[in-house]
Design an enzyme around this catalytic site. Structure first.
Site, PDB file in Angstrom:
ATOM      1  CE  LYS A   1      -1.977   2.951   1.992  1.00 53.27           C
ATOM      2  NZ  LYS A   1      -1.734   4.363   1.623  1.00 53.27           N
TER       3      LYS A   1
ATOM      4  CD  GLU B   1      12.983   0.811   7.859  1.00 55.89           C
ATOM      5  OE1 GLU B   1      12.620   1.369   6.806  1.00 55.89           O
ATOM      6  OE2 GLU B   1      13.936   0.012   7.899  1.00 55.89           O
TER       7      GLU B   1
ATOM      8  CB  CYS C   1      13.000   9.448   8.257  1.00 58.26           C
ATOM      9  SG  CYS C   1      14.097   8.243   7.508  1.00 58.26           S
TER      10      CYS C   1
ATOM     11  CD  GLU D   1       9.381  13.309  11.646  1.00 54.69           C
ATOM     12  OE1 GLU D   1       8.202  12.922  11.700  1.00 54.69           O
ATOM     13  OE2 GLU D   1      10.292  12.635  11.140  1.00 54.69           O
TER      14      GLU D   1
HETATM   15  P1  NAD Z   1       2.229   8.495   7.350  1.00 57.49           P
HETATM   16  O1  NAD Z   1       2.447   7.735   8.600  1.00 57.49           O
HETATM   17  O2  NAD Z   1       1.208   9.567   7.347  1.00 57.49           O
HETATM   18  O3  NAD Z   1       1.828   7.521   6.153  1.00 57.49           O
HETATM   19  C1  NAD Z   1       2.631   6.434   5.785  1.00 57.49           C
HETATM   20  C2  NAD Z   1       1.756   5.368   5.141  1.00 57.49           C
HETATM   21  O4  NAD Z   1       0.863   4.852   6.112  1.00 57.49           O
HETATM   22  C3  NAD Z   1       0.893   5.884   3.996  1.00 57.49           C
HETATM   23  O5  NAD Z   1       0.861   4.893   2.993  1.00 57.49           O
HETATM   24  C4  NAD Z   1      -0.471   6.038   4.653  1.00 57.49           C
HETATM   25  O6  NAD Z   1      -1.554   5.950   3.754  1.00 57.49           O
HETATM   26  C5  NAD Z   1      -0.469   4.856   5.601  1.00 57.49           C
HETATM   27  N1  NAD Z   1      -1.359   4.980   6.762  1.00 57.49           N
HETATM   28  C6  NAD Z   1      -1.725   6.101   7.425  1.00 57.49           C
HETATM   29  N2  NAD Z   1      -2.540   5.778   8.450  1.00 57.49           N
HETATM   30  C7  NAD Z   1      -2.693   4.431   8.434  1.00 57.49           C
HETATM   31  C8  NAD Z   1      -3.421   3.502   9.230  1.00 57.49           C
HETATM   32  N3  NAD Z   1      -4.152   3.894  10.282  1.00 57.49           N
HETATM   33  N4  NAD Z   1      -3.361   2.186   8.928  1.00 57.49           N
HETATM   34  C9  NAD Z   1      -2.608   1.765   7.887  1.00 57.49           C
HETATM   35  N5  NAD Z   1      -1.910   2.594   7.079  1.00 57.49           N
HETATM   36  C10 NAD Z   1      -1.940   3.924   7.363  1.00 57.49           C
HETATM   37  O7  NAD Z   1       3.661   9.056   6.946  1.00 57.49           O
HETATM   38  P2  NAD Z   1       4.014  10.030   5.740  1.00 57.49           P
HETATM   39  O8  NAD Z   1       3.474  11.382   6.063  1.00 57.49           O
HETATM   40  O9  NAD Z   1       3.640   9.355   4.474  1.00 57.49           O
HETATM   41  O10 NAD Z   1       5.628  10.044   5.817  1.00 57.49           O
HETATM   42  C11 NAD Z   1       6.353  10.929   6.605  1.00 57.49           C
HETATM   43  C12 NAD Z   1       6.762  10.274   7.915  1.00 57.49           C
HETATM   44  O11 NAD Z   1       7.457   9.072   7.667  1.00 57.49           O
HETATM   45  C13 NAD Z   1       7.708  11.112   8.744  1.00 57.49           C
HETATM   46  O12 NAD Z   1       7.338  11.020  10.096  1.00 57.49           O
HETATM   47  C14 NAD Z   1       9.058  10.444   8.532  1.00 57.49           C
HETATM   48  O13 NAD Z   1      10.006  10.647   9.553  1.00 57.49           O
HETATM   49  C15 NAD Z   1       8.656   9.016   8.432  1.00 57.49           C
HETATM   50  N6  NAD Z   1       9.679   8.236   7.714  1.00 57.49           N
HETATM   51  C16 NAD Z   1      10.478   7.381   8.410  1.00 57.49           C
HETATM   52  C17 NAD Z   1      11.475   6.650   7.749  1.00 57.49           C
HETATM   53  C18 NAD Z   1      12.415   5.713   8.469  1.00 57.49           C
HETATM   54  O14 NAD Z   1      13.125   4.969   7.798  1.00 57.49           O
HETATM   55  N7  NAD Z   1      12.469   5.707   9.777  1.00 57.49           N
HETATM   56  C19 NAD Z   1      11.619   6.792   6.383  1.00 57.49           C
HETATM   57  C20 NAD Z   1      10.777   7.674   5.715  1.00 57.49           C
HETATM   58  C21 NAD Z   1       9.798   8.392   6.384  1.00 57.49           C
HETATM   59  O1  6OD Z   2      18.407   4.241   2.970  1.00 56.82           O
HETATM   60  C1  6OD Z   2      17.529   3.498   3.437  1.00 56.82           C
HETATM   61  O2  6OD Z   2      17.579   2.259   3.326  1.00 56.82           O
HETATM   62  C2  6OD Z   2      16.391   4.089   4.134  1.00 56.82           C
HETATM   63  N1  6OD Z   2      15.509   3.221   4.666  1.00 56.82           N
HETATM   64  C3  6OD Z   2      16.259   5.434   4.206  1.00 56.82           C
HETATM   65  C4  6OD Z   2      15.221   6.096   4.872  1.00 56.82           C
HETATM   66  C5  6OD Z   2      15.047   7.414   4.675  1.00 56.82           C
HETATM   67  C6  6OD Z   2      13.995   8.133   5.306  1.00 56.82           C
HETATM   68  O3  6OD Z   2      13.363   9.041   4.786  1.00 56.82           O
END
Ligand code: NAD
Ligand code: 6OD
Length: 484
Positions: A176, A252, A286, A388
């Site tokens: 998804k 993550e 992130c 954040e």
């Molecule tokens: P989000 O949590 O809003 O959405 C991520 C995904 O989850 C989307 O596909 C969304 O449709 C789905 N989703 C939302 N609510 C849900 C639910 N209740 N059940 C199932 N699926 C659901 O995140 P975003 O705004 O798309 O991305 C930004 C965030 O992601 C930031 O907080 C960022 O730090 C984090 N992020 C973390 C990493 C990492 O590797 N740690 C990497 C990239 C982004």
């Molecule tokens: O480099 C990667 O494998 C990874 N998971 C990066 C995540 C980036 C976050 O926005």
């Protein structure tokens, strides 16, 4: 107008409701996306379950690895299509997407194709109490049907980072992607099919989170494990959703990452490195640094250098090679980031640079750009220093001692990434080893080796992916004990 479909059991399948995917550069329409309803998600999960028992279940490790390599070839062969799709969805500069996102999409498949062929497993010769012995050895089996839920910031990179190891281990996946970035996942379905992946092994369901495809997937009884990248709050909601079925999760999540700059750093390299750490992908990584701590003797000079870097970023059209910085992903996300710019003022921050919305005098004024922003002068308790933001903004503050820098960097409920900038090798190791973070870079940022553990502590996640850690999450390890 383009209409993007879900991909279920080897066919593109249309949902009844559609939603608009908006281009963040100028607010134009990229595509209509057909949302998968509960029945379609169910169909995808059933197809995945059946595919486990079909030809895919008989593929040898070598055959699975060869299929993954073909998918990597397919991404490379259609590099231009993936690039165009990624740029249309996110507005990120072509220089960034062509250097990082699309190559990493292919690399994720290549790395896990290699790893699965070479991954060993433990075995022990065991001495028994009666003077006899036994051999214990572990075997790797797929977990089953894996639900993969991904965000919008690095859509192809983050989706393939999970799909590749899941397939390498013999699972079937239902993916998804974020509602903000549906295009590359849809293209990947074509590539996976051309590479000979049997129907049902790779499925894509488009839609939102709550009360939509995301929730239908996490709560589906026939999904065996959930791997998720996104906001910490969403991770918590998913954890609740999967708790009754005790499904394994890999999370993550968000970060509020620190960069620590010592006075003995290589100044020019550090100014560039920290600027990259703060502003890459408009701060929507992130791993981006939102808190920068600089040793006091260097503070004023470093603030000026970072300000100069921020002001020299080129906000522009994504397909212009000189553009360094694109828009934020959506109007909603821009409102969130702008609300933090406002909050910074209310909390008493000094605005070193930025803090507003750029004006272009053309269609980009309908897009979702904000100015690269540096703020200073806030106490560590300020919300702008603790929460954040996920935009092109950092708070910069001085420190006097190594202990103080470590304490401030670690004073967060997150714990994803950190960076330390010093030419003192011993100090680099010493400080890095004390960071409360899943990954710490010394004199670099976002330098990745895909075999290494990746993940966060605290609100930043659960578990580690990367290399063997991914293979172990996407496998059931069964131990076999033979009395000799
Ligand atoms: P989000 O949590 O809003 O959405 C991520 C995904 O989850 C989307 O596909 C969304 O449709 C789905 N989703 C939302 N609510 C849900 C639910 N209740 N059940 C199932 N699926 C659901 O995140 P975003 O705004 O798309 O991305 C930004 C965030 O992601 C930031 O907080 C960022 O730090 C984090 N992020 C973390 C990493 C990492 O590797 N740690 C990497 C990239 C982004
Ligand atoms: O480099 C990667 O494998 C990874 N998971 C990066 C995540 C980036 C976050 O926005």
């Amino acid at each position: 107008m383009k209409l993007l479909h879900s991909y279920i059991n080897g066919r593109f399948a249309r949902g009844e409701r559609t939603f608009a995917k908006i281009n963040p550069v100028d607010g134009s329409l990229v595509a209509q996306v057909a949302e998968a309803d509960r029945a379609m998600v169910d169909e995808a999960v059933v197809a995945a379950r059946q595919a486990l028992a079909g030809p895919w279940g008989t593929f040898t490790t070598r055959e699975r690895a060869a299929t993954l390599s073909k998918i990597a070839d397919g991404i490379e062969a259609r590099f231009g299509d993936f690039l165009a799709a990624e740029i249309a969805d996110t507005g990120k500069p072509i220089s960034l997407a062509s250097r990082i996102d699309i190559p990493r999409g292919a690399a994720n498949f290549r790395v896990f194709a290699d790893l699965i062929k070479n991954a060993g497993l433990e075995s022990f010769q065991t001495e028994t109490a009666d003077g006899g012995s036994a051999i214990n050895y572990a075997i790797r089996k797929p977990v089953g049907v894996v639900g993969v839920i991904t965000p919008w910031n690095l859509p192809l990179l983050l989706l393939t980072w999970k799909v590749a190891p899941a397939l390498a281990c013999g699972n079937c996946v239902v993916v998804k992607p974020s509602e903000e970035t549906p295009s590359t996942a849809t293209l990947l379905a074509e590539v996976a099919s051309d590479a000979g992946l049997p129907p049902g092994v790779f499925n894509v369901v488009h839609g939102f989170g709550p009360d939509s495809a995301g929730e239908f997937l996490t709560t589906h009884e026939e999904v065996d494990a959930i791997t998720f990248t996104g906001e910490s709050r969403t991770g918590a909601a998913i954890m609740k959703a999967v708790a009754p079925a005790v499904k394994p999760v890999s999370f993550e999540l968000g970060g509020k990452n620190a960069a620590i700059v010592f006075a003995d750093c290589d100044f020019d390299e550090t100014a560039q490195g920290v600027s990259d750490a703060v502003f890459t992908n408009t701060g929507q990584v992130c791993l981006c640094a939102e808190r920068v701590y600089v040793e006091r003797p260097l503070f004023d000079r470093f603030v000026s250098a970072l300000k100069q870097k921020a002001e020299s970023l080129r906000l522009g059209w994504p397909d212009d090679e000189v553009t360094t910085t694109g828009p934020l992903i959506s109007k909603e996300h821009r409102n969130k980031v702008l609300s933090y710019f406002q909050l910074a003022r209310e909390e008493g921050a000094a605005i070193v640079t930025g803090g507003g919305v750029p004006e272009f005098g053309d269609a980009r004024d309908e897009g979702f750009y904000v100015e690269p922003t540096i703020i200073a002068g806030l106490p560590e308790s300020a919300r702008c220093v603790r929460e954040e933001i996920f935009g092109p903004i950092c708070h910069i503050a001085p420190f006097d001692t190594e202990e103080e820098a470590i304490a401030k960097a670690n004073d967060t409920r997150y714990g994803l990434a950190a960076s330390v900038w010093t030419t003192n090798l011993k100090r680099g190791h010493r400080v890095a080893q004390r960071m409360k973070a899943g990954i710490t870079w010394v004199n670099c940022w976002f330098l990745r080796d895909l075999r290494t553990p990746f993940g966060g502590v605290g609100l930043s996640g659960i578990g580690r992916e990367g290399g063997l850690h991914s293979l172990n999450f996407y496998s059931e390890l069964n131990n076999i004990c033979i009395r000799l």
